[in-house]
Design an enzyme around this catalytic site. Structure first.
Site, PDB file in Angstrom:
ATOM      1  N   ASP A  62      -0.646  -0.262  -7.685  1.00  0.00           N
ATOM      2  CA  ASP A  62       0.532   0.122  -6.898  1.00  0.00           C
ATOM      3  C   ASP A  62       0.165   1.398  -6.151  1.00  0.00           C
ATOM      4  OD1 ASP A  62       2.913   0.949  -5.823  1.00  0.00           O
ATOM      5  OD2 ASP A  62       4.047   0.832  -7.690  1.00  0.00           O
ATOM      6  N   VAL A  63       0.074   1.323  -4.827  1.00  0.00           N
ATOM      7  CA  VAL A  63      -0.373   2.499  -4.067  1.00  0.00           C
ATOM      8  C   VAL A  63       0.647   3.644  -4.101  1.00  0.00           C
ATOM      9  CG1 VAL A  63      -1.864   1.145  -2.540  1.00  0.00           C
ATOM     10  CG2 VAL A  63       0.482   1.707  -1.792  1.00  0.00           C
ATOM     11  N   ASN A  89      -5.006  -1.779   3.264  1.00  0.00           N
ATOM     12  CA  ASN A  89      -4.165  -2.771   3.945  1.00  0.00           C
ATOM     13  C   ASN A  89      -2.753  -2.877   3.389  1.00  0.00           C
ATOM     14  OD1 ASN A  89      -3.841  -5.512   5.451  1.00  0.00           O
ATOM     15  ND2 ASN A  89      -3.578  -6.088   3.295  1.00  0.00           N
ATOM     16  N   TYR A 155       8.861   2.083   9.310  1.00  0.00           N
ATOM     17  CA  TYR A 155       7.552   1.436   9.500  1.00  0.00           C
ATOM     18  C   TYR A 155       6.774   2.123  10.632  1.00  0.00           C
ATOM     19  CZ  TYR A 155       4.197  -2.422  10.093  1.00  0.00           C
ATOM     20  OH  TYR A 155       3.054  -3.183  10.183  1.00  0.00           O
ATOM     21  N   LYS A 159       3.277   4.163  10.152  1.00  0.00           N
ATOM     22  CA  LYS A 159       2.027   3.732  10.793  1.00  0.00           C
ATOM     23  C   LYS A 159       1.521   4.784  11.792  1.00  0.00           C
ATOM     24  CE  LYS A 159       1.313  -0.344   8.827  1.00  0.00           C
ATOM     25  NZ  LYS A 159       0.187  -0.600   7.926  1.00  0.00           N
ATOM     26  N   THR A 190       2.211 -14.150   8.590  1.00  0.00           N
ATOM     27  CA  THR A 190       2.219 -13.826   7.152  1.00  0.00           C
ATOM     28  C   THR A 190       3.672 -13.716   6.680  1.00  0.00           C
ATOM     29  OG1 THR A 190       2.340 -11.453   7.506  1.00  0.00           O
ATOM     30  CG2 THR A 190       0.124 -12.409   7.434  1.00  0.00           C
TER      31      THR A 190
HETATM   32  P1  NAP Z   1       2.212  -9.259   3.562  1.00  0.00           P
HETATM   33  O1  NAP Z   1       1.865 -10.693   3.595  1.00  0.00           O
HETATM   34  O2  NAP Z   1       3.600  -8.840   3.244  1.00  0.00           O
HETATM   35  O3  NAP Z   1       1.173  -8.530   2.569  1.00  0.00           O
HETATM   36  C1  NAP Z   1       1.297  -7.168   2.259  1.00  0.00           C
HETATM   37  C2  NAP Z   1       0.304  -6.805   1.173  1.00  0.00           C
HETATM   38  O4  NAP Z   1       0.510  -5.428   0.831  1.00  0.00           O
HETATM   39  C3  NAP Z   1       0.519  -7.632  -0.088  1.00  0.00           C
HETATM   40  O5  NAP Z   1      -0.708  -7.979  -0.675  1.00  0.00           O
HETATM   41  C4  NAP Z   1       1.289  -6.664  -0.975  1.00  0.00           C
HETATM   42  O6  NAP Z   1       1.032  -6.950  -2.339  1.00  0.00           O
HETATM   43  C5  NAP Z   1       0.643  -5.341  -0.578  1.00  0.00           C
HETATM   44  N1  NAP Z   1       1.469  -4.202  -0.977  1.00  0.00           N
HETATM   45  C6  NAP Z   1       2.718  -3.880  -0.576  1.00  0.00           C
HETATM   46  N2  NAP Z   1       3.155  -2.803  -1.237  1.00  0.00           N
HETATM   47  C7  NAP Z   1       2.158  -2.436  -2.085  1.00  0.00           C
HETATM   48  C8  NAP Z   1       2.015  -1.401  -3.044  1.00  0.00           C
HETATM   49  N3  NAP Z   1       3.007  -0.522  -3.309  1.00  0.00           N
HETATM   50  N4  NAP Z   1       0.846  -1.302  -3.717  1.00  0.00           N
HETATM   51  C9  NAP Z   1      -0.153  -2.183  -3.490  1.00  0.00           C
HETATM   52  N5  NAP Z   1      -0.081  -3.189  -2.606  1.00  0.00           N
HETATM   53  C10 NAP Z   1       1.081  -3.315  -1.916  1.00  0.00           C
HETATM   54  O7  NAP Z   1       1.903  -8.560   4.957  1.00  0.00           O
HETATM   55  P2  NAP Z   1       0.672  -8.698   5.986  1.00  0.00           P
HETATM   56  O8  NAP Z   1       1.248  -9.154   7.240  1.00  0.00           O
HETATM   57  O9  NAP Z   1      -0.476  -9.398   5.373  1.00  0.00           O
HETATM   58  O10 NAP Z   1       0.342  -7.141   6.166  1.00  0.00           O
HETATM   59  C11 NAP Z   1      -0.889  -6.541   5.796  1.00  0.00           C
HETATM   60  C12 NAP Z   1      -1.033  -5.229   6.581  1.00  0.00           C
HETATM   61  O11 NAP Z   1      -1.066  -5.536   7.976  1.00  0.00           O
HETATM   62  C13 NAP Z   1       0.140  -4.268   6.381  1.00  0.00           C
HETATM   63  O12 NAP Z   1      -0.344  -2.944   6.328  1.00  0.00           O
HETATM   64  C14 NAP Z   1       0.959  -4.457   7.655  1.00  0.00           C
HETATM   65  O13 NAP Z   1       1.728  -3.339   7.969  1.00  0.00           O
HETATM   66  C15 NAP Z   1      -0.138  -4.719   8.668  1.00  0.00           C
HETATM   67  N6  NAP Z   1       0.307  -5.422   9.871  1.00  0.00           N
HETATM   68  C16 NAP Z   1       0.759  -6.704   9.814  1.00  0.00           C
HETATM   69  C17 NAP Z   1       1.156  -7.337  10.994  1.00  0.00           C
HETATM   70  C18 NAP Z   1       1.634  -8.768  11.013  1.00  0.00           C
HETATM   71  O14 NAP Z   1       2.029  -9.246  12.096  1.00  0.00           O
HETATM   72  N7  NAP Z   1       1.640  -9.492   9.908  1.00  0.00           N
HETATM   73  C19 NAP Z   1       1.101  -6.654  12.217  1.00  0.00           C
HETATM   74  C20 NAP Z   1       0.632  -5.341  12.233  1.00  0.00           C
HETATM   75  C21 NAP Z   1       0.223  -4.741  11.056  1.00  0.00           C
HETATM   76  P3  NAP Z   1       2.103  -6.789  -3.519  1.00  0.00           P
HETATM   77  O15 NAP Z   1       3.471  -6.964  -2.943  1.00  0.00           O
HETATM   78  O16 NAP Z   1       1.670  -7.886  -4.464  1.00  0.00           O
HETATM   79  O17 NAP Z   1       1.861  -5.426  -4.059  1.00  0.00           O
END
Ligand code: NAP
Length: 256
Positions: A62-63, A89, A155, A159, A190
């Site tokens: 947990d970060v 990430n 958010y 970021k 996602t």
């Molecule tokens: P996602 O499917 O919701 O995955 C998020 C990941 O972060 C999960 O593995 C989650 O795991 C982990 N996480 C969340 N809170 C955490 C915590 N307290 N400690 C450890 N792990 C934690 O989202 P995603 O789209 O893959 O996003 C991944 C990254 O890309 C994020 O930083 C997001 O802001 C960035 N991003 C995504 C998009 C997009 O369009 N999808 C666009 C720009 C940037 P657990 O919940 O199991 O802990």
């Protein structure tokens, strides 16, 4: 096998972009450590990787809790003896609410994960990377670091702060052999985008699902960033939409 004998720590690897990034690095021969709160998700991906002959370890992390981050990094070092690439990430989109309606605790929690959480992971990982003579750090950023969006003040602020953390780190690790990138993955299909679409609150929520990028696109760009061909981009916020970037990273052009 460009990543053979390299250890890659992917934080936020239980699903989405992080899980796919772990698969892509493992397919290139890396020892992959998958970390997230949802250790079941990490274990499922780790089993998949091992089933294909790859090397993977799942750890709870947990970060928002420095002890948990330190323990995850210690387990990675126990298993593989080094961390060559860190994919920072973990991220959350909620709370989605106007600044005058958002729950203050939820707003602070988002910063604690998206910004301070990324710092905690860096704090726990960098000493070993520096001792080993270098490595690559990829902080997963967002277009939201530079563009405000309705409902996303926590958010966007988190970021934007992370983008400055990336620049600070790049400045302060000069001479330590650390390559630091911020990486904006585009709009990716996602669970986070499922939450965003359900909110209906801004223009991103109205992008049809079939226009979103597959998680494999940002995963493959991060693999490329981890290699020497991307040296000229170190220290920057790299956006998957930058002209020529997809081609340089070996991806087909995005659909118009
Ligand atoms: P996602 O499917 O919701 O995955 C998020 C990941 O972060 C999960 O593995 C989650 O795991 C982990 N996480 C969340 N809170 C955490 C915590 N307290 N400690 C450890 N792990 C934690 O989202 P995603 O789209 O893959 O996003 C991944 C990254 O890309 C994020 O930083 C997001 O802001 C960035 N991003 C995504 C998009 C997009 O369009 N999808 C666009 C720009 C940037 P657990 O919940 O199991 O802990």
């Amino acid at each position: 096998m460009t990543m053979k004998d390299k250890c890659v720590l992917v934080v936020g690897a239980s699903r989405g972009i992080g899980a796919e990034t772990a698969r892509v690095f493992a397919a290139e021969g890396a020892d992959v450590v998958l970390a997230a709160r949802g250790v079941d998700g990490c274990e499922a991906v780790a089993r998949e990787i091992s089933g294909r002959g790859g090397s993977a370890l799942a750890v709870g992390c947990d970060v928002a809790d420095y002890g948990s981050v330190e323990a995850a990094v210690a387990r990675a070092l126990d298993a593989f003896g080094r961390i060559d690439v860190l994919i920072n990430n973990a991220g959350v989109i909620e709370p989605i609410a106007s600044p005058w309606e958002a729950d203050p605790d939820a707003w602070a929690r988002a910063i604690d994960i998206n910004l301070t959480g990324a710092f905690r992971v860096l704090r726990a990982t960098l000493p070993t990377m520096i001792d080993a003579g270098g490595g690559t750090v990829i902080n997963v950023s967002s277009g939201a670091a530079a563009s405000p969006r309705e409902g996303w003040s926590a958010y966007c602020a988190g970021k934007a702060g992370l983008a400055m953390l990336t620049r600070s780190l790049a400045l302060e690790t000069q001479g330590e052999g650390i390559r630091v990138f911020g990486f904006r993955p585009g709009v990716v299909d996602t669970d986070m985008q499922v939450t965003i679409r359900a909110s209906g609150i801004n223009e991103i929520s109205r992008i049809p699902r079939d226009r979103l990028l597959p998680a494999s696109d940002p995963a493959r760009v991060m693999l490329w960033l981890a290699g020497p061909e991307a040296d000229d981009l170190a220290g920057q916020e790299v956006d998957i939409r930058m002209p020529g970037l997809r081609e340089r990273a070996g991806l087909a052009p995005a659909h118009p």
